[in-house]
Design a protein around this motif. Structure first.
Motif, PDB file in Angstrom:
ATOM      1  N   ILE A  33       0.832  -1.201   0.000  1.00 34.57           N
ATOM      2  CA  ILE A  33       0.000   0.000   0.000  1.00 34.57           C
ATOM      3  C   ILE A  33       0.870   1.256   0.000  1.00 34.57           C
ATOM      4  O   ILE A  33       1.716   1.432   0.877  1.00 34.57           O
ATOM      5  CB  ILE A  33      -0.935   0.038   1.217  1.00 34.57           C
ATOM      6  CG1 ILE A  33      -1.751  -1.263   1.294  1.00 34.57           C
ATOM      7  CG2 ILE A  33      -1.846   1.257   1.168  1.00 34.57           C
ATOM      8  CD1 ILE A  33      -2.597  -1.540   0.068  1.00 34.57           C
ATOM      9  N   LEU A  34       0.649   2.106  -0.993  1.00 35.41           N
ATOM     10  CA  LEU A  34       1.406   3.351  -1.110  1.00 35.41           C
ATOM     11  C   LEU A  34       0.435   4.522  -1.059  1.00 35.41           C
ATOM     12  O   LEU A  34      -0.214   4.860  -2.048  1.00 35.41           O
ATOM     13  CB  LEU A  34       2.200   3.364  -2.417  1.00 35.41           C
ATOM     14  CG  LEU A  34       3.137   4.548  -2.634  1.00 35.41           C
ATOM     15  CD1 LEU A  34       4.216   4.584  -1.559  1.00 35.41           C
ATOM     16  CD2 LEU A  34       3.776   4.469  -4.026  1.00 35.41           C
ATOM     17  N   ILE A  67       2.021  -6.415  -6.062  1.00 28.79           N
ATOM     18  CA  ILE A  67       1.192  -5.312  -6.544  1.00 28.79           C
ATOM     19  C   ILE A  67       1.503  -4.079  -5.696  1.00 28.79           C
ATOM     20  O   ILE A  67       1.634  -4.190  -4.475  1.00 28.79           O
ATOM     21  CB  ILE A  67      -0.310  -5.634  -6.401  1.00 28.79           C
ATOM     22  CG1 ILE A  67      -0.664  -6.949  -7.107  1.00 28.79           C
ATOM     23  CG2 ILE A  67      -1.175  -4.495  -6.935  1.00 28.79           C
ATOM     24  CD1 ILE A  67      -2.038  -7.479  -6.739  1.00 28.79           C
ATOM     25  N   ILE A  68       1.609  -2.929  -6.323  1.00 29.85           N
ATOM     26  CA  ILE A  68       1.713  -1.666  -5.589  1.00 29.85           C
ATOM     27  C   ILE A  68       0.392  -0.928  -5.782  1.00 29.85           C
ATOM     28  O   ILE A  68      -0.008  -0.619  -6.899  1.00 29.85           O
ATOM     29  CB  ILE A  68       2.881  -0.797  -6.098  1.00 29.85           C
ATOM     30  CG1 ILE A  68       4.215  -1.534  -5.952  1.00 29.85           C
ATOM     31  CG2 ILE A  68       2.905   0.533  -5.332  1.00 29.85           C
ATOM     32  CD1 ILE A  68       4.608  -1.870  -4.531  1.00 29.85           C
ATOM     33  N   GLU A  96       3.093   6.848 -13.319  1.00 31.38           N
ATOM     34  CA  GLU A  96       3.803   6.936 -14.595  1.00 31.38           C
ATOM     35  C   GLU A  96       5.263   6.520 -14.452  1.00 31.38           C
ATOM     36  O   GLU A  96       5.779   5.726 -15.255  1.00 31.38           O
ATOM     37  CB  GLU A  96       3.714   8.355 -15.151  1.00 31.38           C
ATOM     38  CG  GLU A  96       4.397   8.515 -16.499  1.00 31.38           C
ATOM     39  CD  GLU A  96       4.184   9.890 -17.115  1.00 31.38           C
ATOM     40  OE1 GLU A  96       4.328  10.011 -18.342  1.00 31.38           O
ATOM     41  OE2 GLU A  96       3.870  10.835 -16.363  1.00 31.38           O
ATOM     42  N   ASN A  97       5.940   7.039 -13.447  1.00 30.56           N
ATOM     43  CA  ASN A  97       7.352   6.697 -13.256  1.00 30.56           C
ATOM     44  C   ASN A  97       7.538   5.244 -12.862  1.00 30.56           C
ATOM     45  O   ASN A  97       8.452   4.573 -13.355  1.00 30.56           O
ATOM     46  CB  ASN A  97       7.969   7.621 -12.195  1.00 30.56           C
ATOM     47  CG  ASN A  97       8.324   8.981 -12.754  1.00 30.56           C
ATOM     48  OD1 ASN A  97       9.314   9.124 -13.461  1.00 30.56           O
ATOM     49  ND2 ASN A  97       7.506   9.978 -12.461  1.00 30.56           N
ATOM     50  N   LEU A  98       6.662   4.746 -12.008  1.00 31.75           N
ATOM     51  CA  LEU A  98       6.779   3.363 -11.557  1.00 31.75           C
ATOM     52  C   LEU A  98       6.531   2.391 -12.707  1.00 31.75           C
ATOM     53  O   LEU A  98       7.234   1.387 -12.848  1.00 31.75           O
ATOM     54  CB  LEU A  98       5.785   3.112 -10.417  1.00 31.75           C
ATOM     55  CG  LEU A  98       5.935   1.797  -9.645  1.00 31.75           C
ATOM     56  CD1 LEU A  98       7.330   1.687  -9.038  1.00 31.75           C
ATOM     57  CD2 LEU A  98       4.872   1.708  -8.559  1.00 31.75           C
ATOM     58  N   SER A  99       5.563   2.704 -13.549  1.00 28.33           N
ATOM     59  CA  SER A  99       5.248   1.817 -14.674  1.00 28.33           C
ATOM     60  C   SER A  99       6.380   1.761 -15.687  1.00 28.33           C
ATOM     61  O   SER A  99       6.532   0.771 -16.403  1.00 28.33           O
ATOM     62  CB  SER A  99       3.955   2.272 -15.359  1.00 28.33           C
ATOM     63  OG  SER A  99       4.134   3.502 -16.027  1.00 28.33           O
ATOM     64  N   CYS A 105       2.824  -4.995 -11.061  1.00 27.84           N
ATOM     65  CA  CYS A 105       1.407  -4.654 -11.197  1.00 27.84           C
ATOM     66  C   CYS A 105       1.104  -3.436 -10.335  1.00 27.84           C
ATOM     67  O   CYS A 105       1.533  -3.356  -9.184  1.00 27.84           O
ATOM     68  CB  CYS A 105       0.547  -5.834 -10.768  1.00 27.84           C
ATOM     69  SG  CYS A 105       0.575  -7.193 -11.947  1.00 27.84           S
ATOM     70  N   ILE A 106       0.380  -2.494 -10.896  1.00 27.39           N
ATOM     71  CA  ILE A 106       0.040  -1.258 -10.193  1.00 27.39           C
ATOM     72  C   ILE A 106      -1.467  -1.119 -10.140  1.00 27.39           C
ATOM     73  O   ILE A 106      -2.136  -1.154 -11.174  1.00 27.39           O
ATOM     74  CB  ILE A 106       0.642  -0.024 -10.912  1.00 27.39           C
ATOM     75  CG1 ILE A 106       2.158  -0.169 -11.066  1.00 27.39           C
ATOM     76  CG2 ILE A 106       0.284   1.256 -10.155  1.00 27.39           C
ATOM     77  CD1 ILE A 106       2.771   0.885 -11.984  1.00 27.39           C
TER      78      ILE A 106
END
Length: 265
Positions: A33-34, A67-68, A96-99, A105-106
């Protein structure tokens, strides 16, 4: 570690292609969880900055998250809704940056269709909707994108959900609600195999309700869907352990996770 020049595109890919989308329902997956918020109950304010949020995301990936889950609006008891513009400003840069830099998986934690749509366009591939399609346009957004959606049960709104919640028959009422929302999702074009359920622990539930859900988690198998169980450091754990400090709820969280996995096998 993030580079000092904050060139996220140059980061090494820390994982392989995300496999979680094909593994949902086949094995236990870990969701990190973020909260990109100033007021979430366990980490509010710690990751409101993009750099700190990304560092935390990479730490959770290294720790084994599949998953984030990125959220830009706190849904803790008593919280208020956040304007769409602010929520977008919080979540889109992180997604966007993480992907682009990690094949993970986001999920976007939102009940607003416009947030979900923009997040999916930036690289999110799961929608985590605590309102179970209360936004009339959400089902269409999810159906067109062809991504999984989490349908969660809650009673009331985050502002008032913990004010004396009452049920005549807790488990059957939650199951009935989820059955109805699943049907609405399918009729709206969402593929049946893209639906995940969440009984909504801590959302309009007393301590006794939360414990009853965990004790009877296997009853939700009747719905024929994968289940998401979110207990991490929630207040009912603190009350059982007689501690107000969320940092002292790790062992209690681990116990609830173990129970959930055992009940679902």
């Amino acid at each position: 570690m993030l580079p000092e020049n904050n060139s996220y595109a140059s980061l090494p890919k820390l994982t392989t292609e995300p496999r979680c989308l094909s593994e949902i329902g086949h094995r236990t997956l870990i969701m990190g969880i973020l909260n990109v918020t100033p007021d979430s109950f366990s980490d509010g304010g710690l990751f409101i900055n993009k750099d700190s949020a990304l560092k935390q995301a990479y730490k959770m990936i290294e720790d084994g998250a599949d998953i984030i889950d990125v959220g830009g609006e706190s849904t803790r008891p008593g919280s208020d809704s956040v304007p769409v513009e602010i929520e977008l400003e919080r979540v889109l840069p992180v997604i966007e940056n993480l992907s682009k830099t990690a094949k993970i998986c986001i999920s976007i934690d939102t009940y607003k269709s416009i947030i979900a749509k923009k997040a999916l366009e930036k690289g999110a591939n799961i929608v985590n909707d605590i309102s179970a399609l209360s936004d009339p346009s959400m089902a269409s957004v999810v159906a067109k994108a062809g991504v999984p959606i989490v349908l969660m049960h809650k009673k009331g709104t985050p502002k008032d959900m913990q004010i004396a919640p009452h049920y005549d028959s807790l488990i059957s009422e939650i199951i009935t609600f989820l059955q109805e929302r699943i049907q609405i999702a399918i009729e709206s074009g969402i593929s049946p195999d893209q639906i995940i359920i969440d009984p909504g622990i801590g959302f309009g539930k007393t301590i006794a309700h939360n414990i009853e859900i965990l004790r009877n988690l296997q009853e939700f198998k009747a719905l024929g869907k994968p289940i998401l169980v979110g207990t991490s450091r929630k207040s009912f754990i603190g009350k059982i352990l007689h501690t107000d400090d969320v940092k002292d709820r790790v062992e209690g969280t681990s116990a609830t996770v173990a129970i959930a996995i055992a009940k679902w096998r």
